[in-house]
Scaffold this motif. Structure first.
Motif, mmCIF file in Angstrom:
data_model
loop_
_atom_site.group_PDB
_atom_site.id
_atom_site.type_symbol
_atom_site.label_atom_id
_atom_site.label_comp_id
_atom_site.label_asym_id
_atom_site.label_seq_id
_atom_site.Cartn_x
_atom_site.Cartn_y
_atom_site.Cartn_z
ATOM 1 N N SER A 162 -2.054 3.119 8.670
ATOM 2 C CA SER A 162 -2.522 2.043 7.802
ATOM 3 C C SER A 162 -3.560 2.543 6.802
ATOM 4 C CB SER A 162 -3.103 0.913 8.641
ATOM 5 O OG SER A 162 -4.351 1.313 9.172
ATOM 6 N N LYS A 163 -4.230 3.644 7.149
ATOM 7 C CA LYS A 163 -5.288 4.134 6.259
ATOM 8 C C LYS A 163 -4.786 5.166 5.261
ATOM 9 C CE LYS A 163 -9.496 3.281 8.798
ATOM 10 N NZ LYS A 163 -10.497 3.877 9.695
ATOM 11 N N MET A 164 -3.488 5.467 5.323
ATOM 12 C CA MET A 164 -2.976 6.503 4.425
ATOM 13 C C MET A 164 -3.197 6.129 2.967
ATOM 14 S SD MET A 164 0.574 7.882 5.862
ATOM 15 C CE MET A 164 0.635 8.988 7.251
ATOM 16 N N ASP A 165 -3.485 7.152 2.202
ATOM 17 C CA ASP A 165 -3.644 6.947 0.771
ATOM 18 C C ASP A 165 -2.256 6.881 0.133
ATOM 19 O OD1 ASP A 165 -5.170 6.958 -1.730
ATOM 20 O OD2 ASP A 165 -4.131 8.873 -2.023
ATOM 21 N N PRO A 166 -1.957 5.808 -0.604
ATOM 22 C CA PRO A 166 -0.580 5.661 -1.108
ATOM 23 C C PRO A 166 -0.140 6.820 -2.001
ATOM 24 C CG PRO A 166 -2.040 3.929 -1.968
ATOM 25 C CD PRO A 166 -2.798 4.650 -0.912
ATOM 26 N N VAL A 167 -1.043 7.329 -2.831
ATOM 27 C CA VAL A 167 -0.651 8.419 -3.737
ATOM 28 C C VAL A 167 -0.273 9.667 -2.948
ATOM 29 C CG1 VAL A 167 -1.404 9.906 -5.619
ATOM 30 C CG2 VAL A 167 -2.116 7.513 -5.569
ATOM 31 N N GLU A 168 -1.134 10.006 -1.980
ATOM 32 C CA GLU A 168 -0.852 11.184 -1.147
ATOM 33 C C GLU A 168 0.438 10.988 -0.376
ATOM 34 O OE1 GLU A 168 -4.065 13.339 0.377
ATOM 35 O OE2 GLU A 168 -4.290 13.277 -1.821
ATOM 36 N N ALA A 169 0.599 9.783 0.167
ATOM 37 C CA ALA A 169 1.772 9.506 0.994
ATOM 38 C C ALA A 169 3.047 9.623 0.172
ATOM 39 C CB ALA A 169 1.656 8.118 1.613
ATOM 40 N N LEU A 170 2.982 9.173 -1.083
ATOM 41 C CA LEU A 170 4.172 9.238 -1.927
ATOM 42 C C LEU A 170 4.494 10.681 -2.322
ATOM 43 C CD1 LEU A 170 3.712 6.183 -4.290
ATOM 44 C CD2 LEU A 170 5.619 6.600 -2.729
ATOM 45 N N ARG A 171 3.452 11.513 -2.370
ATOM 46 C CA ARG A 171 3.657 12.903 -2.750
ATOM 47 C C ARG A 171 4.205 13.732 -1.593
ATOM 48 N NH1 ARG A 171 -0.323 14.527 -6.797
ATOM 49 N NH2 ARG A 171 -1.902 13.687 -5.415
ATOM 50 N N TYR A 172 4.072 13.171 -0.342
ATOM 51 C CA TYR A 172 4.427 13.923 0.868
ATOM 52 C C TYR A 172 5.906 14.289 0.869
ATOM 53 C CZ TYR A 172 4.671 15.034 5.841
ATOM 54 O OH TYR A 172 4.857 15.653 7.045
ATOM 55 N N GLU A 173 6.173 15.551 1.160
ATOM 56 C CA GLU A 173 7.586 15.984 1.228
ATOM 57 C C GLU A 173 8.048 16.005 2.663
ATOM 58 O OE1 GLU A 173 9.649 16.416 -1.229
ATOM 59 O OE2 GLU A 173 8.080 15.951 -2.683
#
Ligand code: ATP
Ligand code: MG
Lengths: 412, 239
Positions: A401-412
């Protein structure tokens, strides 16, 4: 607000079911700890219920208003070897006690031997137990003849060769025939069957022995078995259960007098009660239950760690999904609820599998002990599983729930 | 009507002991029914700016005002609500949920908005029809072509009737023919009164826009009108 939470729960459930069905084997393996824990707790409590039923059934035969005066303590607080050397209770002591006791009560003397052979015509069986007692044994033991009757006081006094037999003896010797008024042979002495006891069933202690017993008037018993001097017990059925403590005190006083126990010496006899079984039983069950709880707690703990681990894996695997959901508007608690539900469902799955496994086990146990899987334990197990899921899913869910959306979207 | 105002926005990433200035002192206004292309070399801060405008990220300094609300002061959940209700994202890599069909992907923002089931089904279906996918409604992303996936993403961006649509290289993963198809879709959307900002490397894609903002090293290098397409429309902001 409430509707939003409901929507989140519903959506979370759908997502979880989808993700769990896509990883079927992994899901089942993950819940192994939970499965074992639930099997342990349900099987254990099924067995305990069985022991309890069986115990209650057995103990009810003893009657809680009956005192058993014996040279042995049933639950030996004294040294058994010391107790063995005590002098036996005899008929003389029995008569004296009976005469002096002030309360209204039934008294019966009791002697017994085990493993004698009885014959009828060409058939023979081994009697589990041969009892010598008085007509009042019917009262003190509360064992009622299903057919025929007990011997009377007159028959007892007159030392008539009559007997009451247990159900197994009846079927062993007479099969379907009527045993009443037939003469069986005990040590070459003919004894007439005048009563057949109702089935006592398999109890914890001696149920089978009870169905294999033969009850004789005391002196007939002594003559047939040759057991003239040996061990004897006095059973006293009180009229008023409220007087039990008074009765014990009085019997103790009388027995000390009768057995001439010096003032400075301890009792050389014991007054036993059904209650003592209860106490012993409760202790035993306490140990069994504690062991069960420890095993369950351990496996649930291991299970919880397994769940936590797999949930962390699941969160990492789905980082991108979490990013997408957040990007289009999922709030923190939406994500939190989603993963908590997934963990809870995972554990519920384990709990259900556990119950599915322990149900046949409970049927097996039922072959030995009268029991059924307790429904409240089933419900409790399922709630505990769900709880374990929520607790162990908490950290991974918070991480998600605390994930940063930008980082999460960049995750491969 | 002004939708977005940013003043002296900066974004600084800390990488080890080094500071990376992804954006420095960027100030912009975006009005309703504008069609803006953001261009610039790789690493110039285009995506960073888009994430900022889309409330996916918050600036390190400066003021961000979205329809009169100060985004810089919002917490995670408030940002999520803005993203859900006001912004439609289209990504280069589509970013659809792989295990869900097209309909569910498009429904998702409406689920988070708390729209009742029947209504959101209808709206999602309509959105899919409007991007020309009426016969792909129950297909999963892996059963769709790249262009079709991006259409699903566009439908998902449109379904909430957002104030602004942000597209970060929406044609970057598509061949030029399919890219053109997507751009025609954006044209239609724009002509219906929507506000669009897109990031692109390709001049021919940028040519669809009315205004171009060129970034370089985190600065706004140029911000200019390229055509007279910009005709503010006051009514009918939805498809
Ligand atoms: N999470 C991050 N941590 C550190 N530095 C970052 C991070 N995100 C972006 N940057 C840096 O910020 C700068 C701008 O990045 P950004 O992704 O906005 O570039 P871009 O213009 O979108 O490039 P491209 O055209 O290649 O997509 C780059 O130098 C990049 O290295
Ligand atoms: Mg970029």
């Amino acid at each position: 607000m409430l509707r939003l939470i409901l929507i989140d729960i519903l959506e979370g459930t759908k997502i979880s079911l989808k993700s769990l069905t896509e990883n079927k084997i992994r899901s089942v393996l993950t819940t192994l700890g939970i499965i074992i824990g639930i099997v342990a707790v349900t099987t254990m409590s099924t067995a305990i219920v069985g022991l309890e039923n069986s115990f209650t059934e057995s103990i009810s035969r003893l009657g809680n208003d009956v005192l058993f005066i014996d040279k042995f303590e049933w639950f030996n607080t004294t040294d058994f070897r010391e107790a063995r050397n005590r002098k036996d209770i005899d008929l003389d002591q029995f008569e004296k006690l009976k005469k002096s006791f002030s309360q209204k009560a039934y008294f019966s003397p009791l002697k017994r031997t085990f493993g004698r052979t009885v014959k009828y015509k060409s058939k023979s069986v081994t009697a589990g137990m041969i009892l010598g007692t008085s007509n009042y044994y019917e009262k003190t033991s509360s064992s009622i003849p299903e057919k025929g009757r007990y011997f009377t006081e007159m028959e007892y006094e007159a030392n008539r060769n009559v007997c009451v037999i247990g159900k197994d003896i009846a079927s062993g010797l007479f099969d379907k025939d009527d045993p009443l008024n037939k003469h069986i042979k005990l040590n070459n002495t003919k004894v007439e069957v005048i009563g057949v006891l109702e089935k006592q069933g398999g109890g914890l202690f001696g149920g089978n022995t009870l169905d294999g017993q033969i009850i004789l008037p005391l002196r007939v018993y002594e003559k047939i078995t040759g057991d003239k001097k040996g061990y004897m017990r006095i059973d006293v059925k009180l009229n008023d259960i409220r007087q039990v403590e008074d009765a014990k005190a009085e019997i103790r006083y009388l027995m000390r007098l009768i057995r001439k126990v010096p003032l400075d010496q301890p009792d050389d006899f014991a007054i036993n009660q059904q209650e003592m079984f209860r106490r012993m039983y409760d202790q035993t069950i306490g140990v069994v239950a504690t062991a069960g709880i420890v095993i369950t707690a351990l496996s649930l703990f291991v299970g919880a760690i397994g769940i936590m681990n797999i949930m962390f894996v699941s969160v990492t695997e789905r980082t991108r999904e979490i990013g997408i959901r957040k990007a289009i508007g999922a709030k923190r608690w939406t994500i939190l609820i989603q993963f908590l539900i997934e963990a809870a469902i995972l554990c519920l799955l384990g709990g259900s599998i556990g119950i599915l496994i322990s149900f046949p086990l409970s049927l097996v146990i039922n072959q030995f002990l009268p029991t059924a899987m307790p429904l409240n334990i089933v419900l409790l197990s399922l709630s505990v599983s769900a709880l374990v899921g929520i607790v162990s899913g908490m950290l991974p869910a918070i991480k998600a729930s605390k994930m940063d959306p930008v980082e999460a979207l960049r995750y491969e | 009507m002004n939708i977005i105002t940013i003043e002296h926005i900066s974004k600084i990433y800390q990488v080890g002991s080094e500071e990376v200035r992804a954006l420095s002192d960027v100030s912009l206004n975006i009005n309703k029914n504008e069609y803006v292309a953001i261009m610039g070399p790789s690493g110039s801060g285009k995506s960073t700016l888009m994430n900022m405008l889309g409330c996916l990220d918050t600036p390190s300094g400066g003021i961000y005002d979205f329809k009169g609300k100060n985004v810089s002061l919002m917490d995670d959940n408030q940002l999520a609500t803005i993203r859900n209700k006001e912004i439609g994202f289209v990504f280069q890599t589509f970013n659809l949920l792989p295990r869900s069909d097209a309909l569910h992907n498009v429904e998702l923002p409406l689920i988070y908005a708390g729209v009742p089931t029947a209504e959101r089904r209808d709206r999602a279906r309509e959105a899919l029809i409007s991007v020309g996918l009426e016969d792909r409604i129950t297909h999963r992303p892996n059963e769709l072509s790249g262009g079709q996936r991006q259409r699903v993403a566009v439908a998902r961006a449109l379904v909430t009737n957002p104030s602004i649509i942000l597209a970060d290289e929406p044609t970057g993963n598509l061949d030029s023919k399919t890219g053109e198809d997507i751009m025609s879709l954006f044209n239609i959307i724009y002509e219906k009164g929507n506000t669009i900002i897109l990031v692109t490397h390709e001049e021919y894609i940028a040519n669809h826009a009315a205004r171009v903002i060129r970034l370089k090293d985190g600065f706004v290098e140029k911000d200019y009108q390229v055509s007279d397409r910009y005709v503010p429309v006051n009514n009918n902001s939805s498809l």
